[in-house]
Scaffold this motif. Structure first.
Motif, short mmCIF file in Angstrom:
data_model
loop_
_atom_site.label_atom_id
_atom_site.label_comp_id
_atom_site.label_asym_id
_atom_site.label_seq_id
_atom_site.Cartn_x
_atom_site.Cartn_y
_atom_site.Cartn_z
N GLY A 1 3.92 -4.90 -9.47
CA GLY A 1 3.69 -3.54 -9.91
C GLY A 1 5.03 -2.95 -10.59
N VAL A 2 6.24 -3.32 -10.03
CA VAL A 2 7.49 -2.64 -10.80
C VAL A 2 7.28 -2.90 -12.01
N GLY A 3 7.36 -4.15 -12.21
CA GLY A 3 7.25 -4.50 -13.82
C GLY A 3 6.26 -3.91 -14.74
N LEU A 4 5.16 -3.88 -14.05
CA LEU A 4 3.98 -3.16 -14.79
C LEU A 4 4.34 -1.82 -14.95
N ASP A 5 4.36 -1.05 -13.96
CA ASP A 5 4.91 0.34 -14.00
C ASP A 5 5.96 0.44 -15.51
N ASN A 6 7.03 -0.28 -15.38
CA ASN A 6 8.13 -0.16 -16.26
C ASN A 6 7.44 -0.64 -17.79
N LEU A 7 6.45 -1.57 -17.84
CA LEU A 7 5.94 -1.77 -19.32
C LEU A 7 5.25 -0.60 -19.46
N ASP B 1 -5.96 -3.34 4.95
CA ASP B 1 -4.84 -2.46 5.66
C ASP B 1 -3.51 -3.10 5.33
N GLN B 2 -3.13 -3.93 4.58
CA GLN B 2 -1.96 -4.53 4.17
C GLN B 2 -1.51 -3.68 2.86
N VAL B 3 -0.36 -3.29 2.76
CA VAL B 3 0.07 -2.50 1.82
C VAL B 3 0.22 -3.40 0.76
N ASN B 4 -0.21 -3.10 -0.80
CA ASN B 4 -0.06 -3.68 -1.91
C ASN B 4 0.67 -3.00 -3.11
N ASP B 5 1.46 -3.82 -3.65
CA ASP B 5 2.21 -3.29 -4.92
C ASP B 5 2.03 -4.15 -6.00
N SER B 6 0.98 -4.88 -6.20
CA SER B 6 0.64 -5.92 -7.17
C SER B 6 -0.62 -5.54 -7.89
N LEU B 7 -0.85 -6.09 -8.75
CA LEU B 7 -2.34 -6.26 -9.40
C LEU B 7 -2.56 -7.77 -9.38
N TYR B 8 -3.87 -8.36 -9.42
CA TYR B 8 -4.08 -9.50 -9.27
C TYR B 8 -5.01 -9.82 -10.47
N PHE B 9 -5.30 -11.14 -11.04
CA PHE B 9 -5.72 -11.53 -12.09
C PHE B 9 -6.36 -12.85 -12.27
N GLU C 1 -6.57 -3.36 -7.53
CA GLU C 1 -6.66 -2.18 -8.45
C GLU C 1 -6.37 -0.86 -7.93
N MET C 2 -7.25 -0.88 -7.05
CA MET C 2 -7.16 0.39 -6.27
C MET C 2 -5.90 0.87 -5.39
N SER C 3 -5.60 -0.22 -4.43
CA SER C 3 -4.16 0.01 -3.71
C SER C 3 -2.88 -0.07 -4.81
N PHE C 4 -3.18 -0.66 -6.02
CA PHE C 4 -2.24 -0.60 -6.94
C PHE C 4 -1.81 0.79 -7.43
N LYS D 1 -2.69 1.04 1.06
CA LYS D 1 -3.24 -0.05 1.74
C LYS D 1 -4.45 -0.73 1.15
N ILE D 2 -4.63 -1.90 1.15
CA ILE D 2 -5.70 -2.63 0.71
C ILE D 2 -6.96 -2.29 1.41
N SER D 3 -7.99 -1.99 0.78
CA SER D 3 -9.26 -1.39 1.46
C SER D 3 -10.39 -2.50 1.62
N ALA D 4 -10.27 -3.91 1.17
CA ALA D 4 -11.11 -5.03 1.36
C ALA D 4 -10.48 -5.99 1.30
#
Length: 133
Positions: A97-103, A33-41, A71-74, A79-82
């Motif tokens: 996410g902003v940098g990745l979206d721009n790329l 239930d947190q909003v996510n704007d990033s991807l994690y590796f 990836e789903m919330s990104f 919101k994050i589902s798990a």
């Protein structure tokens, strides 16, 4: 390892601004239930993916090095589902996410490879989750 794995993408192209989240032990990396704007590796260690519902927690997966999460919330800017939980040492690269979206907007071929790898990852995870029910 398949050529569709996200690790085989051009991570050298990922823009500056990513953040290493290192040395996490027994921690909740992301919560539902947190909003996510990033991807994690994941670059080192393993994490559990869990979902809580009606007071019960179900482990959906365990993932490790070269895996992504968020990836789903990104993708949906939702919101994050798990929850993602580290039971030991783990190092995670947070890609904003902003940098990745721009790329992706600037390099169409990278964007195509990126979204294909996400689609394959989601498909494999859905198959695994289907085996739980």
């Amino acid at each position: 390892m398949s050529d569709d794995n996200i690790v085989n993408l051009d991570f050298d192209k990922v823009p500056d601004g990513q953040q290493a989240m290192g040395g996490l032990v027994l921690g909740n990396l992301t919560g539902e239930d947190q909003v996510n704007d990033s991807l994690y590796f994941i670059t080192d260690g393993r994490v559990r993916i869990e979902r809580a519902e009606n007071g019960e927690t179900t482990q959906l997966a365990e993932i490790g090095v070269a895996s992504i999460f968020g990836e789903m919330s990104f993708l949906e800017k939702s919101k994050i589902s798990a929850s993602v939980i580290a039971d030991g040492h783990v190092v995670v690269l947070k890609i904003f996410g902003v940098g990745l979206d721009n790329l992706i907007a600037e390099d169409v071929e990278f964007g195509q490879r990126f979204y294909r790898s996400i689609a394959v990852t989601l498909s494999r995870r859905l198959r695994t989750t289907n085996n739980l029910v």
